[in-house]
Design a protein around this motif. Sequence first.
Motif, PDB file in Angstrom:
ATOM      1  N   THR A  69       0.840  -1.206   0.000  1.00  0.00           N
ATOM      2  CA  THR A  69       0.000   0.000   0.000  1.00  0.00           C
ATOM      3  C   THR A  69       0.871   1.251   0.000  1.00  0.00           C
ATOM      4  N   THR A  70       2.185   1.062  -0.293  1.00  0.00           N
ATOM      5  CA  THR A  70       3.150   2.171  -0.239  1.00  0.00           C
ATOM      6  C   THR A  70       3.953   2.258  -1.522  1.00  0.00           C
ATOM      7  N   SER A  71       3.288   2.024  -2.672  1.00  0.00           N
ATOM      8  CA  SER A  71       3.956   2.090  -3.976  1.00  0.00           C
ATOM      9  C   SER A  71       5.178   1.188  -4.042  1.00  0.00           C
ATOM     10  N   GLY A  72       5.093   0.031  -3.390  1.00  0.00           N
ATOM     11  CA  GLY A  72       6.161  -0.951  -3.500  1.00  0.00           C
ATOM     12  C   GLY A  72       7.288  -0.792  -2.521  1.00  0.00           C
ATOM     13  N   SER A  73       7.247   0.222  -1.651  1.00  0.00           N
ATOM     14  CA  SER A  73       8.333   0.412  -0.682  1.00  0.00           C
ATOM     15  C   SER A  73       8.325  -0.673   0.387  1.00  0.00           C
ATOM     16  N   GLU A  74       7.135  -1.101   0.811  1.00  0.00           N
ATOM     17  CA  GLU A  74       7.007  -2.140   1.824  1.00  0.00           C
ATOM     18  C   GLU A  74       5.960  -3.152   1.373  1.00  0.00           C
ATOM     19  N   TRP A  75       6.162  -4.414   1.773  1.00  0.00           N
ATOM     20  CA  TRP A  75       5.281  -5.482   1.330  1.00  0.00           C
ATOM     21  C   TRP A  75       4.820  -6.340   2.500  1.00  0.00           C
ATOM     22  N   THR A  76       3.567  -6.815   2.419  1.00  0.00           N
ATOM     23  CA  THR A  76       2.988  -7.696   3.423  1.00  0.00           C
ATOM     24  C   THR A  76       2.590  -9.006   2.750  1.00  0.00           C
ATOM     25  N   PHE A  77       2.940 -10.112   3.378  1.00  0.00           N
ATOM     26  CA  PHE A  77       2.608 -11.435   2.854  1.00  0.00           C
ATOM     27  C   PHE A  77       1.128 -11.730   3.086  1.00  0.00           C
ATOM     28  N   VAL A  78       0.353 -11.977   2.000  1.00  0.00           N
ATOM     29  CA  VAL A  78      -1.098 -12.176   2.143  1.00  0.00           C
ATOM     30  C   VAL A  78      -1.596 -13.436   1.453  1.00  0.00           C
ATOM     31  N   GLY A  79      -0.709 -14.277   0.972  1.00  0.00           N
ATOM     32  CA  GLY A  79      -1.162 -15.434   0.211  1.00  0.00           C
ATOM     33  C   GLY A  79      -0.388 -16.686   0.513  1.00  0.00           C
ATOM     34  N   THR A  80      -0.516 -17.209   1.716  1.00  0.00           N
ATOM     35  CA  THR A  80       0.221 -18.399   2.128  1.00  0.00           C
ATOM     36  C   THR A  80      -0.104 -19.585   1.229  1.00  0.00           C
ATOM     37  N   GLY A  81       0.935 -20.183   0.675  1.00  0.00           N
ATOM     38  CA  GLY A  81       0.760 -21.392  -0.128  1.00  0.00           C
ATOM     39  C   GLY A  81       0.250 -21.165  -1.533  1.00  0.00           C
ATOM     40  N   ILE A  82      -0.015 -19.919  -1.916  1.00  0.00           N
ATOM     41  CA  ILE A  82      -0.539 -19.631  -3.256  1.00  0.00           C
ATOM     42  C   ILE A  82       0.638 -19.316  -4.164  1.00  0.00           C
ATOM     43  N   LYS A  83       1.237 -20.329  -4.769  1.00  0.00           N
ATOM     44  CA  LYS A  83       2.432 -20.182  -5.583  1.00  0.00           C
ATOM     45  C   LYS A  83       2.091 -20.228  -7.068  1.00  0.00           C
ATOM     46  N   SER A  84       3.074 -19.880  -7.879  1.00  0.00           N
ATOM     47  CA  SER A  84       2.944 -19.956  -9.341  1.00  0.00           C
ATOM     48  C   SER A  84       1.720 -19.205  -9.839  1.00  0.00           C
ATOM     49  N   VAL A  85       1.552 -17.958  -9.402  1.00  0.00           N
ATOM     50  CA  VAL A  85       0.406 -17.146  -9.791  1.00  0.00           C
ATOM     51  C   VAL A  85       0.507 -16.782 -11.268  1.00  0.00           C
ATOM     52  N   CYS A  86      -0.566 -17.038 -12.031  1.00  0.00           N
ATOM     53  CA  CYS A  86      -0.537 -16.738 -13.463  1.00  0.00           C
ATOM     54  C   CYS A  86      -1.377 -15.525 -13.811  1.00  0.00           C
TER      55      CYS A  86
END
Length: 367
Positions: free
Chosen positions: A11-28
């Motif tokens: 929510t900070t234009s990419g400066s900081e990130w929060t993990f919100v998708g446990t186990g959701i890999k290989s997103v297409c």
Amino acid sequence: GTSESGIYLSTTSGSEWTFVGTGIKSVCGFTTIGTDVYAANEYQLLRSTNNGSSWTILNTGLPYSHFLAFGGDGDNLYIQTFFDKQYYPVPSLARSTDSGATWSNQLSDPDLAIVAFAFNGINAFAADISKGVYRSTDKGLNWSNPNNGLTNTNVQAVAIKDVNVFAGTYGSGVFISTDNGSNWAEVNNGLTNKLVKSLIVIGRDIFAGTQGDVFRSSDNGTSWTNVSEGMSNADVISFFADETFLYAGIGTISYTSTGGGLWKRPLSEITSVKESHQLPLSYFLQQNYPNPFNPTTTINYSLAKPGNVKISVYDITGSKVAVIVNEYKPAGNYSVQFNGSNLASGIYLYRLESGNYSDAKKFILMK
């Protein structure tokens, strides 16, 4: 969306990130319908109603287990299934018109390999790495594959700018169609790297991400400029933008090279907005012309600030029948064409929404 870790939110234009998708890999792919966010990875279709804090699996109604590409036009969802003999013998393109509750198969082909989508109102385009560009002119009900003039059918990306459609090929650069995908021509002057992996349109500019560089064109591909300063060993596999930055999802060209992940650059450095000396001071939606029209008309509008822009068309009952524009645009003056060939004669309403601004006008389709 990452290949190994899962989904992250900033929510900070990419400066900081929060993990919100446990186990959701290989997103297409990601898309939105209203305020809901949808994501697809290799095995699951998911929805979040709270900006990623939690996700619900929506595989019910999808009789397939592997997904290769995912997108949406603001109303419908589209997903391309991976080849899997156990669940479905032929790869297919499926569409949902009820937010993923049920699905219908719209296209089957043993060689189908769609990797990206682009949408503009009732028109939809799909980039296929072996069959070129698939096209639908009725919101995904029927698909064709003309490809006239598209000499390289390894298409990795597709994008729409006004009435022009762009296809990015791996090896032959960028092609343009000015007739809704029926015919194509190369537009590669200055595009010194023709291994195109991604495309994005921002205002008057189109950006091409290649296996090594980022290029920009402000004249519909007639000429290209390299804007890759700061990148090294970059495989530009995806783009997105907010009001301030252009973001590039970067792979690495080899396992020993560095520089992958997410990169960003200020739009003010690389877009044609800075070249305009007469930016509008207010939002304004003009009356279309001609009016009445048959079947095409032009709509001009002005944006005082950069932001997401949506222009939708409604019939007299209030039902949405088309989305003409649905993308981020910098501040400026714009013109877009609407084609009502698939609609019945009558009175319609077109509405512009951007930020806190909203305005609507009536127009008449007379066949």
